[in-house]
Enzyme design. Structure first.
Site, PDB file in Angstrom:
ATOM      1  N   LEU A 126       3.285   7.067  -0.831  1.00  0.00           N
ATOM      2  CA  LEU A 126       2.448   5.880  -0.659  1.00  0.00           C
ATOM      3  C   LEU A 126       3.043   4.894   0.347  1.00  0.00           C
ATOM      4  CD1 LEU A 126       1.477   5.336  -4.399  1.00  0.00           C
ATOM      5  CD2 LEU A 126       0.115   6.410  -2.605  1.00  0.00           C
ATOM      6  N   SER A 127       3.825   5.387   1.292  1.00  0.00           N
ATOM      7  CA  SER A 127       4.554   4.553   2.245  1.00  0.00           C
ATOM      8  C   SER A 127       3.649   3.698   3.121  1.00  0.00           C
ATOM      9  CB  SER A 127       5.415   5.454   3.140  1.00  0.00           C
ATOM     10  OG  SER A 127       5.913   4.749   4.250  1.00  0.00           O
TER      11      SER A 127
END
Length: 417
Positions: free
Chosen positions: A105-106
């Site tokens: 989920l960067s």
């Protein structure tokens, strides 16, 4: 009759988004090693600063927020500031693709993917994951945006070491892209000191100076994850002789690790013999909660309350933890702050709200003041017979950050200052 194909060209942009622009660092940073000479325009600078009355802070605290969540839409947040310099180097080197890494989920990976798409570059993202089946990764939040802009995503072990496992993967991928498709790649390893990446918040410090922070505030608050943003602010504060105190709330690693990262940056910039990280920044631990990328019910509830009472959206991985910690410290540990005029840097991350955590907690919450009601019959009353004594949506009356500003043409407009 159209001349020289004017009709065909009338809707084309007059400027190429990949145009390299000359860059000169601020005078106070001109002597640092490795300063870039070019950049690419990717975001809207001079993000506004306004009053921010979050729940629970003491009445004598003047808390303000700098809205770096307003740097753009899909490129919202702090990450785009460094990408203006990193991707400028990629374009200057005539690269066709960019390879980087991060968590599934960067924010960094999402911003890189979107920016690469705008610049006509391929994006290849190495994503740390506990899952080994791509079908198990639900396309929502940052992952959804990665897919929408056509980024290639590769799941790698969640505990992969940067130097021994991730960078070698990036190099292997770059080699294959070169040999098979004749594509030149630009690599952005995350977590390693970079003179180019830190320029984003060195330049941001000049922006803050132009907004008068030296006269308006005593303390600056930022979330620290990789350390580049906090390093840029702390170094800028030191080099300009500013008397503000810089605090960084850690959401991963510990203070010792972050000081090591910042000291490495100082060495690369040529400042290592002059100052040490411990002298220019206060790294605050204890608010990681259940761990990086994980949220406690308290943190989620705090994010909801801040949104309900102030209209500001925090993310569960970074700013939510930092703001929650700040609220606690302003109440119970004021001695760590220089004064009561505090500026919180909102570094974005809004798409973290769409990863499912907030959906689950709001579905379980029945006392939320923003409930959905049924009003199909026009003859029925929309409000309960005995309304609660709170204001709509639970908002507290407070000084409004929205002010009327005189417009250049003699009228007025509403703006955040």
């Amino acid at each position: 009759m159209e001349k020289n194909g004017e009709a065909n060209n009338m809707f084309r942009w007059k400027e190429n988004p990949a145009t390299l622009l000359p860059y000169t660092p601020p005078e106070w940073a001109a002597h640092l090693n490795g300063s870039p000479t070019v950049r690419i325009k990717l975001f809207q600078p001079m993000t506004p600063i306004h009053l921010w009355k979050i729940p629970g802070i003491p009445e004598d605290v003047e808390l303000y927020i700098k809205r770096d969540d307003m740097t753009g839409a899909a490129m919202t947040g702090n990450k785009v500031r460094k990408l203006e310099f990193l991707l400028a180097e990629a374009v200057e080197m005539k690269c066709n693709a960019v390879i980087t890494c991060g968590a599934v989920l960067s924010n960094h990976c999402r911003t890189t993917a979107v920016a690469a798409g705008i610049l006509g570059l391929e994006a290849h993202l190495l994503l740390r994951s506990k899952m080994k089946n791509p079908e198990d990764i639900v396309p929502r939040g940052n992952v959804l945006l990665n897919r929408l802009v056509g980024a290639q995503q590769y799941l790698i072990p969640n505990e992969a070491n940067l130097d021994t496992e991730i960078v070698p993967r990036m190099q292997i991928l770059a080699k294959q892209l070169s040999e098979i498709r004749k594509i030149k790649s630009y690599l952005i390893p995350v977590g390693k000191p970079s003179t180019i990446a830190v320029q984003g918040y060195l330049w941001a410090w000049q922006e803050l100076l132009d907004q008068g922070i030296q006269e308006r505030f005593d303390d600056i608050i930022v979330t620290i994850a990789t350390g580049e943003n906090a390093a840029g602010l702390a170094i800028g504060n030191y080099l300009t002789g500013s008397k503000l105190k810089i605090h960084a709330y850690a959401v991963c690693y510990d203070a010792k690790t972050f000081h090591s990262h910042i000291n490495s940056t100082l060495d690369i910039l040529g400042l290592g013999d002059t100052i040490q990280s411990e002298d220019i920044i206060n790294i605050i631990e204890g608010y990681q909660g259940d761990g990086y990328g994980l949220s406690t019910p308290h943190e989620i509830d705090f994010i909801r309350k801040v949104a309900t009472t102030t209209g500001i959206l925090l993310d569960p991985t970074y700013t939510g933890k930092a703001a929650s910690g700040l609220s606690h410290d302003l109440t119970y540990d004021r001695s760590k702050f220089k004064g009561n005029r505090i500026l919180f840097i909102h570094t974005g991350g809004i798409f973290g709200l769409y990863d499912g955590r907030m959906t689950n907690i709001l579905s379980e919450t029945r006392d939320d003041q923003s409930q959905m009601r049924v009003w199909m019959d026009l003859d029925e009353d929309p409000l309960p017979a005995s309304p609660e004594k709170s204001t709509p949506n639970g908002h507290q009356f407070q000084p409004n950050p929205i002010t009327l500003n005189h417009h250049f043409n003699g009228g007025i407009n509403i703006g955040l200052t």
